[in-house]
Scaffold this active site. Structure first.
Site, short mmCIF file in Angstrom:
data_model
loop_
_atom_site.label_atom_id
_atom_site.label_comp_id
_atom_site.label_asym_id
_atom_site.label_seq_id
_atom_site.Cartn_x
_atom_site.Cartn_y
_atom_site.Cartn_z
N GLU A 218 -5.82 -10.86 -1.18
CA GLU A 218 -6.76 -10.72 0.11
C GLU A 218 -8.15 -10.92 -0.23
O GLU A 218 -8.81 -9.94 0.36
CB GLU A 218 -6.24 -9.54 0.83
CG GLU A 218 -4.71 -9.36 1.08
CD GLU A 218 -4.36 -7.88 1.71
OE1 GLU A 218 -5.41 -7.38 2.24
OE2 GLU A 218 -2.98 -7.76 1.88
N GLU B 45 0.64 -1.33 0.06
CA GLU B 45 -0.08 0.16 0.00
C GLU B 45 0.93 1.26 0.24
O GLU B 45 0.73 2.18 0.83
CB GLU B 45 -0.78 -0.08 1.42
CG GLU B 45 -1.92 -1.32 1.12
CD GLU B 45 -2.75 -1.40 2.58
OE1 GLU B 45 -2.79 -0.27 3.29
OE2 GLU B 45 -3.23 -2.66 2.56
O1 9MR Z 1 -6.66 -8.56 8.42
C1 9MR Z 1 -5.60 -8.22 9.13
C2 9MR Z 1 -6.00 -7.69 10.39
O2 9MR Z 1 -6.16 -9.15 11.06
C3 9MR Z 1 -4.55 -7.13 11.23
O3 9MR Z 1 -5.09 -6.64 12.61
C4 9MR Z 1 -4.25 -5.96 10.42
C5 9MR Z 1 -3.12 -5.34 10.94
O4 9MR Z 1 -1.92 -6.18 11.02
O5 9MR Z 1 -4.09 -6.30 9.32
C6 9MR Z 1 -5.09 -6.83 8.32
O6 9MR Z 1 -4.65 -7.21 7.04
C7 9MR Z 1 -4.57 -6.19 6.12
C8 9MR Z 1 -3.49 -6.61 5.34
O7 9MR Z 1 -2.32 -6.86 6.01
C9 9MR Z 1 -3.04 -5.61 4.32
N1 9MR Z 1 -4.42 -5.05 3.62
C10 9MR Z 1 -5.53 -4.88 4.48
C11 9MR Z 1 -5.89 -5.77 5.18
C12 9MR Z 1 -6.94 -5.53 6.15
O8 9MR Z 1 -6.52 -4.31 6.94
#
Ligand code: 9MR
Length: 450
Positions: A363, A256
Site C-alpha cells: 500500500e 492488521e
Molecule cells: O484507502 C482505503 C479507504 O479508501 C477506505 O475507505 C478504507 C476502509 O475500507 O480503507 C482504506 O485502505 C486501508 C487498507 O484497506 C488497509 N490499510 C490501511 C488503508 C488506509 O486506511
C-alpha cells in the site's frame, strides 16, 4: 595634540609599517598563503547538467576547475581541465544522463596556486525512454495499484493498462461490502474489478478477507455461539475464495491482526469468538478452498515499530513450524518523504526473504507534507519524495526474484488519496498528480529500477 605633533606621529607609523613589510619579504614580493577552496555538493542536477559551486578563498582572484569522469582526474572533460573562473560557481552542461562525474578546484592569486579542494561526486539523472512504463521497467515483479470499480474507465483505464500489472480493490473486496448482512452477499463491485483484471491480463490481489476496520455490524453483534461464529467465518471465507479461485492470485487473509507498540494480538471480535489461533484458522479455511492461492499476512508500521515487526515474524515462524499455510508478508508502506531510512526498510525486508516467503509492498504512499508546512508541493519536497520512492523501489528490486511478489501503490492520483480525509490536510503522496500527470515520484520509481 597640535597639528605638527600629529604629522610627526603619522610619519612614524608609516615608517614602522614599511619596516615591517620589508623585514618579512627580504625586499621581494610578499609570500601569499592561499587556502584551498571547499567544493559544495552539486546543485540543479539534471540529466545533462549540474551546477558546481565552491567557497570564496581569502585573497584568491580566480579559481581553476577540473571536471572529470574519473575520480583520479587522469583526464578531464573538454574545456574543464583547469578552467579558470572568477565566479564562485559554474554550470556544467552537455553531460550524459545517469553518469557519474567528479569536480575539484584550486584557488589562484597571480602565480600562487592553492592545493586542491575536496572532490565532489555527482550523478546526472536518467532520462526514461518515453515508451517505458512502470510495469515494463519492473520486469521481475508486479507493479500494483489500488482501484475502485467505478473508476476503471477513461484516463484511469488508460493508465492502469499502460503502467500496472496488478490491481487491488481499495475497499470493495472487504467484508462490509461483500457480505453486508447475514445471508447476503454483494459481489457486484468485486466482480467488476476481477473481470477488469481478467480482461486486461492484470493480476488481481485480494484485499482483505478479515479486517477489524471493515467488519460489518452484523458480525460485530453476532448473536450465536462461538462455534456458529467460526462456522459463519469459514463459510464466508470459503464462499469468497471459491468464487475467485483461479482469478485472484493472492489474498490478504487477516489484515492488521497485531497491535502497534505491544505486538499483541489485536482483541477483535474474531479473536474473542474464535480464540488466539483465529488467524491460523482463517489461513486454513483459505487453503482448503483454494490450494494454489497465495496467502499473505499484511500489516502497517512494520518497518518502524520493531516490537510489532518482531511479533509478526514470531507469528510467521510459528505458522511455518506448525505447517499453517503462509506464502508471503505484506508491508503496507504508508511512509513519508524522509522516513523511514532505507537501511531499516532493507532490514525488515530481509526478514521476509530469510524465511523464503514472498514480499509484497502492498500500500505504498509517501507523504510529502507530514508536518503540514506546505500548501503546495514544492520542488524540493517533490525531489525528497522522489528520492524516498527510489529507495523503496531499490530495496524491492534488490530482493531475489523468487521472493518478489508485487509493489503496489495505494491509489493513482494525489487528489484521491485516503490520506486527505485521514489527516485532514493537503498532501501529495502518489505517483500521479490530480491531473493524471507523472510526478517526480513516478520517475523516482523508474530510477529505482536502473
Ligand atoms: O484507502 C482505503 C479507504 O479508501 C477506505 O475507505 C478504507 C476502509 O475500507 O480503507 C482504506 O485502505 C486501508 C487498507 O484497506 C488497509 N490499510 C490501511 C488503508 C488506509 O486506511
Amino acid at each position: 595634540m597640535n597639528n605638527s605633533r600629529l604629522r610627526y606621529l603619522s610619519i612614524l607609523l608609516g615608517v614602522l609599517i614599511f619596516a615591517t613589510s620589508c623585514s618579512s619579504g627580504g625586499g621581494s614580493e610578499p609570500e601569499i598563503e592561499l587556502g584551498a577552496p571547499i567544493a559544495n555538493q552539486a546543485a540543479n542536477v539534471t540529466s545533462s547538467s549540474f551546477k558546481a559551486s565552491w567557497s570564496r578563498v581569502y585573497r584568491a582572484d580566480s579559481y581553476l576547475l577540473d571536471v572529470s569522469e574519473d575520480s583520479g582526474f587522469a583526464s578531464s572533460l573538454t574545456g574543464y581541465n583547469e578552467k579558470s573562473l572568477i565566479a564562485l560557481n559554474e554550470e556544467i552542461t552537455n553531460l550524459e544522463s545517469k553518469k557519474v562525474y567528479y569536480y575539484r578546484l584550486r584557488a589562484v592569486n597571480g602565480t600562487v596556486v592553492s592545493s586542491y579542494s575536496n572532490t565532489v561526486e555527482v550523478t546526472t539523472t536518467f532520462v526514461p525512454d518515453p515508451n517505458l512504463s512502470l510495469k515494463k521497467a519492473a520486469d521481475t515483479f508486479l507493479v500494483g495499484v489500488s482501484v475502485q470499480s467505478g473508476k476503471l474507465n477513461g484516463q484511469y483505464d488508460e493508465i492502469y493498462r499502460r503502467e500496472f500489472s496488478s490491481i487491488t480493490a481499495e475497499w470493495e473486496m472487504k467484508m462490509n461490502v461483500m457480505h453486508p448482512s447475514a445471508g447476503t452477499y454483494d459481489f457486484g463491485p468485486a466482480d467488476a474489478i476481477v473481470k477488469y483484471g481478467e480482461d486486461n491480463g492484470i493480476n488481481v490481489h485480494g484485499h482483505s478477507l478479515i479486517w477489524h476496520n471493515s467488519t460489518p455490524d452484523w458480525v460485530k453483534n453476532f448473536a450465536g455461539t462461538d462455534q456458529e461464529f467460526e462456522d459463519m467465518i469459514e463459510d464466508y471465507i470459503t464462499t469468497v475464495v471459491t468464487r475467485y479461485k483461479g482469478k485472484v492470485t493472492s489474498w490478504d487473509v487477516v489484515n492488521e491482526g497485531l497491535e502497534d507498540g505491544s505486538g499483541n494480538l489485536r482483541n477483535t471480535i474474531y479473536r474473542q469468538k474464535m480464540g488466539d489461533d483465529y488467524i491460523a484458522k482463517c489461513y486454513q479455511f483459505v487453503r482448503a478452498a483454494d490450494a494454489d492461492v497465495l496467502i499473505f499476512y499484511n500489516d502497517y508500521n512494520m518497518i518502524t515499530d520493531q516490537t510489532k515487526q518482531d511479533a509478526v515474524f514470531t507469528m510467521v515462524d510459528d505458522f511455518i513450524a506448525r505447517g499453517i499455510p503462509i506464502d508471503g508478508v505484506g508491508f503496507q508502506m504508508h511512509i513519508s518523504h524522509d522516513y523511514p531510512a532505507k537501511a531499516d526498510i532493507q532490514k525488515a525486508t530481509d526478514r521476509i526473504v530469510e524465511r523464503d516467503l514472498l514480499v509484497h509492498f502492498s500500500e505504498l504512499d509517501v507523504r510529502a507534507n507530514p508536518n503540514k508546512d506546505l500548501t503546495s508541493l514544492s520542488p524540493e519536497r517533490s525531489l525528497s519524495q522522489k528520492a524516498k520512492v527510489k529507495e523503496v523501489v531499490q530495496v524491492f528490486n534488490g530482493i531475489p526474484n523468487g521472493n518478489k511478489y508485487a509493489l503496489t501503490v495505494w491509489g493513482l492520483k494525489d487528489s484521491e488519496t485516503w490520506l486527505l480525509d485521514f489527516y485532514g490536510h493537503v498532501d501529495w503522496p502518489l505517483l500521479f498528480d490530480g491531473n493524471y500527470n507523472k510526478k517526480d515520484a513516478y520517475y523516482g520509481f523508474l530510477e529505482g529500477l536502473q
